[in-house]
Design a protein around this motif. Structure first.
Motif, PDB file in Angstrom:
ATOM      1  N   MET A  54       0.832  -1.213   0.000  1.00 45.66           N
ATOM      2  CA  MET A  54       0.000   0.000   0.000  1.00 45.66           C
ATOM      3  C   MET A  54       0.862   1.257   0.000  1.00 45.66           C
ATOM      4  SD  MET A  54      -3.275  -0.907   2.322  1.00 45.66           S
ATOM      5  CE  MET A  54      -3.016  -2.331   3.310  1.00 45.66           C
ATOM      6  N   GLN A  55       1.999   1.184   0.668  1.00 46.15           N
ATOM      7  CA  GLN A  55       2.902   2.332   0.671  1.00 46.15           C
ATOM      8  C   GLN A  55       3.412   2.622  -0.746  1.00 46.15           C
ATOM      9  OE1 GLN A  55       3.419   4.506   2.866  1.00 46.15           O
ATOM     10  NE2 GLN A  55       5.089   5.619   1.848  1.00 46.15           N
ATOM     11  N   ILE A  56       3.754   1.556  -1.463  1.00 44.18           N
ATOM     12  CA  ILE A  56       4.213   1.723  -2.850  1.00 44.18           C
ATOM     13  C   ILE A  56       3.065   2.290  -3.703  1.00 44.18           C
ATOM     14  CG2 ILE A  56       4.958   0.449  -4.918  1.00 44.18           C
ATOM     15  CD1 ILE A  56       6.528  -1.416  -3.003  1.00 44.18           C
ATOM     16  N   LEU A  57       1.871   1.761  -3.482  1.00 42.53           N
ATOM     17  CA  LEU A  57       0.704   2.258  -4.227  1.00 42.53           C
ATOM     18  C   LEU A  57       0.517   3.755  -3.974  1.00 42.53           C
ATOM     19  CD1 LEU A  57      -1.789  -0.678  -3.503  1.00 42.53           C
ATOM     20  CD2 LEU A  57      -0.765  -0.132  -5.708  1.00 42.53           C
ATOM     21  N   GLU A  60       3.269   5.977  -5.637  1.00 41.67           N
ATOM     22  CA  GLU A  60       3.145   6.111  -7.093  1.00 41.67           C
ATOM     23  C   GLU A  60       1.874   6.859  -7.494  1.00 41.67           C
ATOM     24  OE1 GLU A  60       5.500   5.681  -9.120  1.00 41.67           O
ATOM     25  OE2 GLU A  60       6.891   4.572  -7.838  1.00 41.67           O
ATOM     26  N   MET A  61       0.807   6.687  -6.753  1.00 42.80           N
ATOM     27  CA  MET A  61      -0.408   7.452  -7.058  1.00 42.80           C
ATOM     28  C   MET A  61      -0.178   8.934  -6.746  1.00 42.80           C
ATOM     29  SD  MET A  61      -2.915   5.835  -8.435  1.00 42.80           S
ATOM     30  CE  MET A  61      -1.784   4.859  -9.407  1.00 42.80           C
ATOM     31  N   ASN A  62       0.431   9.224  -5.601  1.00 43.53           N
ATOM     32  CA  ASN A  62       0.720  10.622  -5.266  1.00 43.53           C
ATOM     33  C   ASN A  62       1.666  11.235  -6.301  1.00 43.53           C
ATOM     34  OD1 ASN A  62      -0.858  10.201  -3.030  1.00 43.53           O
ATOM     35  ND2 ASN A  62       0.850  10.011  -1.590  1.00 43.53           N
ATOM     36  N   GLY A  63       2.563  10.394  -6.808  1.00 52.12           N
ATOM     37  CA  GLY A  63       3.545  10.846  -7.793  1.00 52.12           C
ATOM     38  C   GLY A  63       2.925  11.330  -9.094  1.00 52.12           C
ATOM     39  N   ILE A  64       1.727  10.869  -9.423  1.00 51.31           N
ATOM     40  CA  ILE A  64       1.072  11.369 -10.641  1.00 51.31           C
ATOM     41  C   ILE A  64      -0.081  12.314 -10.278  1.00 51.31           C
ATOM     42  CG2 ILE A  64       1.755   9.470 -12.162  1.00 51.31           C
ATOM     43  CD1 ILE A  64      -1.108   8.325 -11.755  1.00 51.31           C
ATOM     44  N   GLY A  65       0.021  12.889  -9.094  1.00 51.85           N
ATOM     45  CA  GLY A  65      -0.981  13.890  -8.713  1.00 51.85           C
ATOM     46  C   GLY A  65      -2.247  13.303  -8.109  1.00 51.85           C
ATOM     47  N   GLU A 179       1.830   4.234 -16.735  1.00 48.53           N
ATOM     48  CA  GLU A 179       3.243   4.309 -16.366  1.00 48.53           C
ATOM     49  C   GLU A 179       3.419   4.098 -14.856  1.00 48.53           C
ATOM     50  OE1 GLU A 179       5.577   4.203 -18.750  1.00 48.53           O
ATOM     51  OE2 GLU A 179       3.770   4.054 -19.975  1.00 48.53           O
ATOM     52  N   ALA A 180       2.509   4.671 -14.070  1.00 53.82           N
ATOM     53  CA  ALA A 180       2.576   4.470 -12.617  1.00 53.82           C
ATOM     54  C   ALA A 180       2.398   2.986 -12.282  1.00 53.82           C
ATOM     55  CB  ALA A 180       1.506   5.311 -11.920  1.00 53.82           C
ATOM     56  N   TYR A 181       1.491   2.320 -12.995  1.00 55.03           N
ATOM     57  CA  TYR A 181       1.255   0.893 -12.746  1.00 55.03           C
ATOM     58  C   TYR A 181       2.515   0.083 -13.036  1.00 55.03           C
ATOM     59  CZ  TYR A 181      -3.696   0.835 -11.590  1.00 55.03           C
ATOM     60  OH  TYR A 181      -4.886   0.969 -10.942  1.00 55.03           O
ATOM     61  N   LYS A 182       3.194   0.453 -14.118  1.00 53.59           N
ATOM     62  CA  LYS A 182       4.431  -0.274 -14.451  1.00 53.59           C
ATOM     63  C   LYS A 182       5.436  -0.124 -13.313  1.00 53.59           C
ATOM     64  CE  LYS A 182       4.097   0.205 -19.469  1.00 53.59           C
ATOM     65  NZ  LYS A 182       4.612   0.976 -20.609  1.00 53.59           N
TER      66      LYS A 182
END
Ligand code: ATP
Ligand code: MG
Length: 582
Positions: A54-57, A60-65, A179-182
């Motif tokens: 969940m931390q990784i999720l 990466e979600m925060n990383g794309i706004g 891209e975030a999913y990758k």
């Protein structure tokens, strides 16, 4: 954590009812326990892994706004009625009533709730785009919960939704998510393939799935050996060699075929008709308002129908294979002697509605053989164009291994079983239209918000990681999602010097920012090693006799290589190893 105080109920034996590896190991390593069919508890080790994922999720979600929400799992039925899914979804939906008798739903996903928020709050193009997500529990009353936590009725999902003013915006949001999913799956140590998928009955234009090749999977995917083409079997196409039908016969001719029931029978009958020269006729029915409508589905004799493709071709109209009596009633013959030539006339005479849908590979074919709608008779010389009034041509067949790749035209396709770990989907305006989520454009026009949705199942991701990373001794967690970075195994806790060295190292490793499990149990060393292998912590430091020389053993769970390391240096070594990328 000290193992002596920590709850890790490992099992020696494989649980009887567990079939796939991840299920066995999750139970044996004390990571999960089943409460009921398709309902599992995460035990402390499981929760640690889930939190890592969940931390990784989140990152990466925060990383794309992405902005994190937390929506209710319990919904009023009204919003699902508005979107239409209350009616479109069957038994997969958990439905209940509150004390006042109002109908409620346990959320399977959250398009309806997010759309409700959007329609109440977003008025203008100036407030778009938005990327919303949450990590939350989903309920689905799956017909066949199976494979441990791979397909369950209650699971954690990271679901994200993009809101844009137009299609261009959606395309951009979709790519950001992809891209975030990758990055997410790579960071979790998963080898995956992104495949084209069917958008299903719920509308939407484009959909891609993230697949992990594994025998534990329920999906089939086709990948090219040469280029990047990859598609779910429900969507895959292929290049087929052209077939020359020879000189056309002037008209179809009936001939007796006693005992011939199948395509294979006819291939062997007398001089034989090859499968590719035959038309396979399948009968489907849709029932609406008590009235049955029939559908003949035509394919080349040697081709197999893919039912999802049929559903897609019918735009969500629900059909089922016709029963033997229905078929006889409709066409006057039994399966094995059916054909589309003259079938519509026959149906009309008995007051039935019949449509014909044919697979694209039959287009332009002639000199074909099919059933005559008279038991033990077939017709040869059939010209699709001339003799059969096809209502719809569609891609209906499942491709086979070894067929030509439609992407590059050179490679061949390979079929593999796969697990779907993530799904990204262009919803378009399906929910904003049905639920009235509209905004004003720059020109003052009112338009529906253009949406996408993006989901990852946490438990399924964890199970897939185990499918990919294990050996006969147990789990081998990818470092990034392992419940602990390192385990310190004290071979004999009754020996004061060993115990003290263990405690000291435990404190030092923790001070270095590592997550440490200290195996301080009063057990034989062999038992401890077995357990450590089973629960799959990436590194094990063993404190044994050599401690008197200031030496410990450093064991790498993945490679099974161990080496002697000075106790003074081991903290730094492990710190480096644990922090290095996968
Ligand atoms: P499937 O085809 O496997 O049923 P789906 O298409 O219904 O999946 P989505 O609705 O797109 O799945 O859900 C997004 C993600 O949630 C999936 O990619 C998967 O990781 C996870 N997921 C879906 N259903 C389940 C389930 N029953 N148990 C565990 N995880 C699930
Ligand atoms: Mg599903």
């Amino acid at each position: 954590m000290r193992w002596s105080e920590y709850f890790i109920p490992t099992l020696r034996e494989d649980p009887a009812d567990a079939e796939v590896v991840s299920h066995k190991l999750l139970l044996r390593a004390g990571v999960v326990r089943q409460l009921a069919a398709g309902i599992y508890s995460l035990l402390p080790l499981g929760q640690r892994v889930a939190l890592k994922v969940m931390q990784i999720l989140r990152e990466e979600m925060n990383g794309i706004g992405g902005q994190e929400f937390y929506l209710p799992a319990l919904h009023p039925a009204d919003v699902w009625k508005e979107s239409g899914r209350w009616y479109a979804i069957g038994d997969d939906m958990f439905r209940l009533k509150d004390r006042k008798g109002a109908e409620m739903v346990l959320g399977m996903t959250h398009e309806e709730v997010f759309t409700t928020i959007a329609r109440n709050e977003i008025r203008s193009y100036k407030q778009l785009p938005q990327v919303w997500y949450q990590i939350q529990v989903k309920f689905r009353d799956e017909a066949r919960p199976k494979s441990g936590v791979m397909r369950v009725r209650h699971f954690i999902m990271k679901d994200a939704y993009s809101l844009d003013i137009d299609q261009v915006g959606l395309d951009r949001s979709f790519i950001n998510q992809r891209e975030a999913y990758k990055r997410i799956f790579s960071r979790c140590g998963l080898n995956f393939v992104v495949v084209e998928a069917s958008s299903g009955a719920m509308g939407g234009s484009e959909s891609q799935e993230f697949m992990v090749k594994s025998d534990a999977g329920e999906d089939m995917i086709a990948t090219c050996t040469n280029c990047g083409y990859a598609a779910n079997l429900e969507k895959a196409t292929s290049c087929l060699p052209e077939i020359r039908d020879g000189v056309a016969l002037g008209f179809p001719t009936e001939f007796p075929t006693p005992g011939v029931r199948t395509i294979a029978d006819l291939e062997k009958f007398l001089e034989g008709v090859p499968g590719e020269q035959q038309i396979k006729t399948l009968v489907y029915v849709s029932t609406k308002d008590g009235k049955s409508r029939y559908l003949l589905v035509l394919l080349r004799g040697d081709h197999q129908l893919h039912e999802t493709k049929l559903n897609d071709a019918l735009a969500g109209l629900e059909v089922r294979p016709a029963h033997a009596e229905e078929i006889y009633d409709l066409l006057g013959a039994n399966a094995g002697s059916l054909g589309a030539v003259g079938a519509k006339k026959k149906a009309r005479e008995s007051g039935k509605e019949l449509a014909i849908v044919a697979n694209l590979a039959l287009r332009g074919r002639h000199n074909m053989t099919t059933g005559a709608n008279v038991d033990d008779y077939h017709i040869r010389g059939v010209d699709l164009q001339r003799d059969i009034s096809v209502d719809k041509w569609a891609d209906l067949r499942a491709v086979n291994s070894g067929e030509g790749c439609p992407g590059c035209g050179q490679g061949t396709l390979e079929l593999s079983k796969a697990v779907e770990i993530g799904h990204i989907f262009k919803l378009g305006t399906k929910y904003s239209e049905s639920m009235g989520a509209r905004v004003l454009t720059q020109d003052g026009k009112e338009v529906p918000i253009v949406m996408g949705c993006y989901g990852i199942g946490v438990e399924r991701l964890i199970a897939s990681a185990i499918e990919l990373h294990h050996d006969d001794d147990g789990i081998i967690w990818p470092k990034t999602i392992a419940p602990f970075d390192v385990i310190v195994t004290v071979t004999n806790v009754k020996q004061e010097d060993l115990r003290e060295a263990g405690e000291k190292l435990y404190r030092e490793l923790q001070r270095a920012g590592l997550e440490v499990l200290l195996d301080d149990r009063d057990e034989r060393a062999g038992v401890k090693f077995k357990d450590a292998d089973l629960i799959g912590i990436p590194y094990r430091i063993t404190i044994g006799k050599k401690i008197s020389d200031g030496v410990v053993e450093l064991f790498d769970r993945a490679s099974r290589v161990s080496e002697d390391v000075k106790v003074k240096e081991v903290v730094e070594r492990v710190q480096k190893l644990a922090l290095a990328g996968l």
